[in-house]
Design a protein around this motif. Structure first.
Motif, PDB file in Angstrom:
ATOM      1  N   PRO A  35      -7.869 -49.706  15.085  1.00  0.00           N
ATOM      2  CA  PRO A  35      -7.520 -50.041  14.718  1.00  0.00           C
ATOM      3  C   PRO A  35      -7.485 -50.035  12.749  1.00  0.00           C
ATOM      4  O   PRO A  35      -6.055 -49.667  11.866  1.00  0.00           O
ATOM      5  N   LYS A  38     -10.731 -46.214   9.846  1.00  0.00           N
ATOM      6  CA  LYS A  38      -9.486 -44.584   8.961  1.00  0.00           C
ATOM      7  C   LYS A  38     -10.454 -44.052   8.390  1.00  0.00           C
ATOM      8  O   LYS A  38     -10.472 -43.422   7.656  1.00  0.00           O
ATOM      9  N   GLN A  89      -5.881 -45.265  22.686  1.00  0.00           N
ATOM     10  CA  GLN A  89      -5.958 -45.364  22.282  1.00  0.00           C
ATOM     11  C   GLN A  89      -6.208 -44.540  20.593  1.00  0.00           C
ATOM     12  O   GLN A  89      -5.634 -44.691  19.437  1.00  0.00           O
ATOM     13  N   GLU A  92      -2.508 -43.134  19.884  1.00  0.00           N
ATOM     14  CA  GLU A  92      -1.642 -43.962  18.515  1.00  0.00           C
ATOM     15  C   GLU A  92      -2.204 -43.505  17.346  1.00  0.00           C
ATOM     16  O   GLU A  92      -2.254 -44.109  16.540  1.00  0.00           O
ATOM     17  N   LEU A  93      -3.444 -43.784  17.352  1.00  0.00           N
ATOM     18  CA  LEU A  93      -4.576 -43.445  16.186  1.00  0.00           C
ATOM     19  C   LEU A  93      -3.983 -42.807  15.777  1.00  0.00           C
ATOM     20  O   LEU A  93      -4.051 -42.151  13.921  1.00  0.00           O
ATOM     21  N   ARG A  95      -1.133 -41.006  15.349  1.00  0.00           N
ATOM     22  CA  ARG A  95       0.277 -40.875  15.338  1.00  0.00           C
ATOM     23  C   ARG A  95       0.433 -41.945  14.022  1.00  0.00           C
ATOM     24  O   ARG A  95       0.859 -42.076  12.678  1.00  0.00           O
ATOM     25  N   ALA A  96      -0.412 -42.881  13.916  1.00  0.00           N
ATOM     26  CA  ALA A  96      -0.595 -44.215  12.578  1.00  0.00           C
ATOM     27  C   ALA A  96      -1.209 -43.093  11.407  1.00  0.00           C
ATOM     28  O   ALA A  96      -0.766 -43.894  10.685  1.00  0.00           O
ATOM     29  N   ASP A  99       1.218 -41.597  10.389  1.00  0.00           N
ATOM     30  CA  ASP A  99       2.887 -41.690   9.600  1.00  0.00           C
ATOM     31  C   ASP A  99       2.406 -42.363   8.276  1.00  0.00           C
ATOM     32  O   ASP A  99       3.081 -42.818   7.056  1.00  0.00           O
ATOM     33  N   LEU A 100       0.608 -42.684   8.108  1.00  0.00           N
ATOM     34  CA  LEU A 100       0.073 -43.249   7.199  1.00  0.00           C
ATOM     35  C   LEU A 100       0.299 -41.562   5.436  1.00  0.00           C
ATOM     36  O   LEU A 100       0.611 -42.434   4.554  1.00  0.00           O
ATOM     37  N   SER A 103       3.866 -42.197   4.328  1.00  0.00           N
ATOM     38  CA  SER A 103       3.993 -43.518   3.910  1.00  0.00           C
ATOM     39  C   SER A 103       3.473 -42.847   2.685  1.00  0.00           C
ATOM     40  O   SER A 103       4.430 -43.469   1.471  1.00  0.00           O
TER      41      SER A 103
END
Length: 268
Positions: A35, A38, A89, A92-93, A95-96, A99-100, A103
């Motif tokens: 998590p 990045k 994982q 999910e990373l 996808r995150a 999303d970032l 944003s």
């Protein structure tokens, strides 16, 4: 007495226990740290390549365990479960990260909402005076604002701009630019388009508004139809604050006007 077995066997279940334990600890550390990871820029490609290499090494170790004496079935099963969790994982990373990025784009769209409204006014009857704003912005289709032409009417260029043209004085023209990103430059022009039978010269004065602040523009007198005047340039700084720099021929008179406004009113 039964003779001892002096055969040396390095690859045994004890070694597999050590390797699998170390690999399991590494996998759990990766799950915990995912998590906070990045990747970005050139390192993102290297990180993706290393992740694929790690998955390949896990697959090879899984095959080695399966082919070892005793089959190592329980260990292979656990490795398979860990591998599946790592893949989840990774998804999910990804996808995150998407999303970032979305944003960031939304924040950028909000940041460029920095509207500027420019108003030109004149008091002489029948005169048709125009205002024109020429920015250095480039649209998504690589389209740029047209150069100022004093001989013809010119309107707004981009979506989000608004222009109100009054064709007979005394009146006002208003031009609004909604989006002014940092680094922008906006040139301001006046155009004496038509006298409509009134031989008087026209005196044009104006101002512009930004974030509740009021800025005056130089006063210009024009005598001939189809002529224009360049007043100066609005600069949008990195912090989205703006600065106006008058054209050289109006700089002295403009500064004198600004200084006079700063003087306190005379005492009675």
């Amino acid at each position: 007495m039964k003779p001892r077995n002096r055969e040396v066997n390095i690859f045994n279940m004890s070694l597999l226990d050590v390797l699998c334990g170390a690999l399991g600890a590494f996998c759990f550390m990766m799950l915990v740290l995912f998590p906070f990871w990045k990747p970005g820029g050139p390192n993102a490609v290297d990180a993706e390549k290393k992740a694929q290499e790690l998955m390949q090494q896990m697959e090879e170790l899984k095959k080695a365990v399966a082919n070892s004496p005793g089959g190592g079935g329980d260990i292979a099963q656990k490795l398979g479960q860990l591998q599946q969790r790592m893949q989840q994982q990774q998804g999910e990373l990804n996808r995150a990260m998407r999303d970032l990025e979305e944003s960031k784009q939304k924040v950028q769209q909000l940041e460029i909402r920095n509207p500027i409204e420019v108003i030109a006014m004149w008091r002489t009857a029948k005169h048709d005076v125009d205002i024109y704003l020429q920015s250095n912005y480039v649209g998504a289709n690589k389209h740029r604002p047209a150069d100022f032409d004093p001989t013809k009417k010119q309107g707004q260029t981009f979506f989000g701009e608004g222009y109100i043209d009054c064709s007979s004085g005394p009146c006002s023209d208003i031009w609004t630019i909604r989006d002014t990103p940092a680094g922008g430059e906006i040139k301001i022009y006046y155009r004496f388009f038509q006298a409509n039978g009134n031989p008087e010269p026209v005196l044009i004065y104006g101002y512009f508004l930004n974030n509740g602040d009021f800025y005056r523009l130089p006063m210009v007198e024009m005598k001939t139809e189809k002529t224009g005047a360049f007043l100066g340039t609005i600069f949008v700084k990195a912090d989205y604050k703006i600065e106006f720099k008058p054209a050289p021929e109006y700089a002295a008179a403009y500064q004198k006007m600004i200084d006079a406004e700063k003087q306190p009113p005379p005492q009675k």
